[in-house]
Motif scaffolding. Sequence first.
Motif, short mmCIF file in Angstrom:
data_model
loop_
_atom_site.label_atom_id
_atom_site.label_comp_id
_atom_site.label_asym_id
_atom_site.label_seq_id
_atom_site.Cartn_x
_atom_site.Cartn_y
_atom_site.Cartn_z
N VAL A 102 3.09 4.28 -2.81
CA VAL A 102 2.25 3.19 -1.80
C VAL A 102 1.10 2.52 -2.72
CG1 VAL A 102 0.37 3.56 -0.17
CG2 VAL A 102 2.03 5.18 0.00
N TYR A 103 0.89 3.09 -3.78
CA TYR A 103 -0.09 2.44 -4.71
C TYR A 103 0.62 1.39 -5.33
CZ TYR A 103 -3.59 1.40 -8.45
OH TYR A 103 -4.23 0.57 -9.41
N GLY A 104 1.87 1.69 -5.58
CA GLY A 104 2.62 0.34 -6.21
C GLY A 104 3.02 -0.78 -5.35
N ILE A 105 3.01 -0.59 -4.16
CA ILE A 105 3.03 -1.72 -3.02
C ILE A 105 1.98 -2.34 -2.83
CG2 ILE A 105 3.34 -1.97 -0.37
CD1 ILE A 105 5.57 0.05 -0.56
N PHE A 106 0.56 -1.62 -2.95
CA PHE A 106 -0.54 -2.28 -2.78
C PHE A 106 -0.97 -3.16 -4.09
CE2 PHE A 106 -3.17 1.07 -0.01
CZ PHE A 106 -2.30 0.62 0.99
N PHE A 107 -0.34 -2.61 -5.37
CA PHE A 107 -0.27 -3.38 -6.53
C PHE A 107 0.48 -4.90 -6.20
CE2 PHE A 107 0.96 -4.40 -11.08
CZ PHE A 107 -0.47 -4.79 -11.33
N ILE A 108 1.42 -4.68 -5.92
CA ILE A 108 2.39 -5.70 -5.57
C ILE A 108 1.91 -6.79 -4.59
CG2 ILE A 108 4.51 -6.65 -4.52
CD1 ILE A 108 5.92 -3.91 -5.56
N ALA A 109 0.96 -6.16 -3.73
CA ALA A 109 0.41 -6.86 -2.66
C ALA A 109 -0.78 -7.66 -3.14
CB ALA A 109 -0.28 -6.14 -1.48
N TRP A 110 -1.49 -6.94 -4.35
CA TRP A 110 -2.67 -7.65 -5.05
C TRP A 110 -2.39 -8.91 -6.01
CZ3 TRP A 110 -3.70 -8.04 -10.41
CH2 TRP A 110 -5.03 -8.44 -10.51
N GLN A 151 11.39 7.26 4.34
CA GLN A 151 12.67 7.76 4.78
C GLN A 151 13.65 7.52 3.94
OE1 GLN A 151 14.00 7.30 8.71
NE2 GLN A 151 11.92 7.42 9.46
N LYS A 152 13.46 6.48 3.01
CA LYS A 152 14.40 5.94 1.85
C LYS A 152 13.72 6.21 0.55
CE LYS A 152 16.88 4.16 5.21
NZ LYS A 152 18.33 4.87 5.36
N TYR A 153 14.66 6.70 -0.50
CA TYR A 153 14.38 7.09 -1.88
C TYR A 153 14.46 5.92 -2.58
CZ TYR A 153 14.61 11.82 -0.22
OH TYR A 153 14.56 13.12 0.63
N LEU A 154 13.36 4.94 -2.50
CA LEU A 154 13.46 3.66 -3.24
C LEU A 154 12.15 3.41 -3.71
CD1 LEU A 154 14.99 1.47 -0.29
CD2 LEU A 154 16.22 2.28 -2.21
N SER A 155 12.26 2.43 -4.84
CA SER A 155 10.83 2.35 -5.71
C SER A 155 10.12 1.50 -4.68
CB SER A 155 11.16 1.58 -7.00
OG SER A 155 11.68 0.36 -6.69
N SER A 156 8.87 0.98 -5.15
CA SER A 156 8.05 -0.06 -4.21
C SER A 156 8.58 -1.18 -4.23
CB SER A 156 6.60 -0.12 -5.01
OG SER A 156 6.03 1.41 -5.13
N GLY A 157 9.12 -1.83 -4.84
CA GLY A 157 9.66 -3.09 -4.88
C GLY A 157 10.91 -3.07 -3.99
#
Length: 252
Positions: A102-110, A151-157
């Motif tokens: 989740v933090y990784g997605i927030f970082f990408i959004a930033w 539900q999916k075993y994926l990285s943030s990106g």
Amino acid sequence: MNFFKDMILVNKTTLKKSVTSFSKNWIIFFTGLVYVILNIAIILIVSTLFRGVLSILAGLVMAIVTSSLISNYLYLLFNIINYDRITWNDFKQGFKHFLWKVYGIFFIAWIGSFILTSIAGILGINAKLLSRVVSIVILVSLNPLPETIYQKYLSSGESIKYAFEFMKDNWINWLIPNAIFTLVLYQITNTLILNMFVTHLSFNFDFTLESLTLYILGQGLFSFIMIYRGHLFKLLSTSTPRKRMYMNKFYD
């Protein structure tokens, strides 16, 4: 299979599973109050500890805390959708289970927000208007991102990419029930949710009978919607209309 028949079958199956899951895991309703209390306590602690020079760290700390709370809620949904039960241990583990994703997605959004602001400044475009347009596009095109995360075993990106691809293939089946739920929730609570990572409805601490009744109805519906979304995403992401046509037992 006729498209409308498929849509009816998909939502009929999802509704049946969601009612069962909600009846078995109604306790998730109370997470809203827990998150409200935790948010207030954390804000008070951070504002007290991170003063002066340390205030520059407050934003980072709050981002991690917010990611942790979202992780907790998504982990509870993960257990409801996959095992039809949640426990106290699940609640304790949830704060860290999806934290860094989740933090990784927030970082990408930033980073995206920073680039967008820079482009708006260079081109002389109205930054606020551009930001709103982009936010709406993201809200629609990446709407199933929370479900993708748990539900999916994926990285943030990879999660962002998958959510976009999912919407390309299932946008009608996904958007129609979600739009209906959003409108019903708005009619009940007068709250329009424009954040993909909402974990609860806000409680304004108005203890009048009317306010409490509307909050209970709204929070209950919100909890049901999130469970419905989870089952809908699982069904759509693991099958195709052709597969569903030949596997009627899928709807039993």
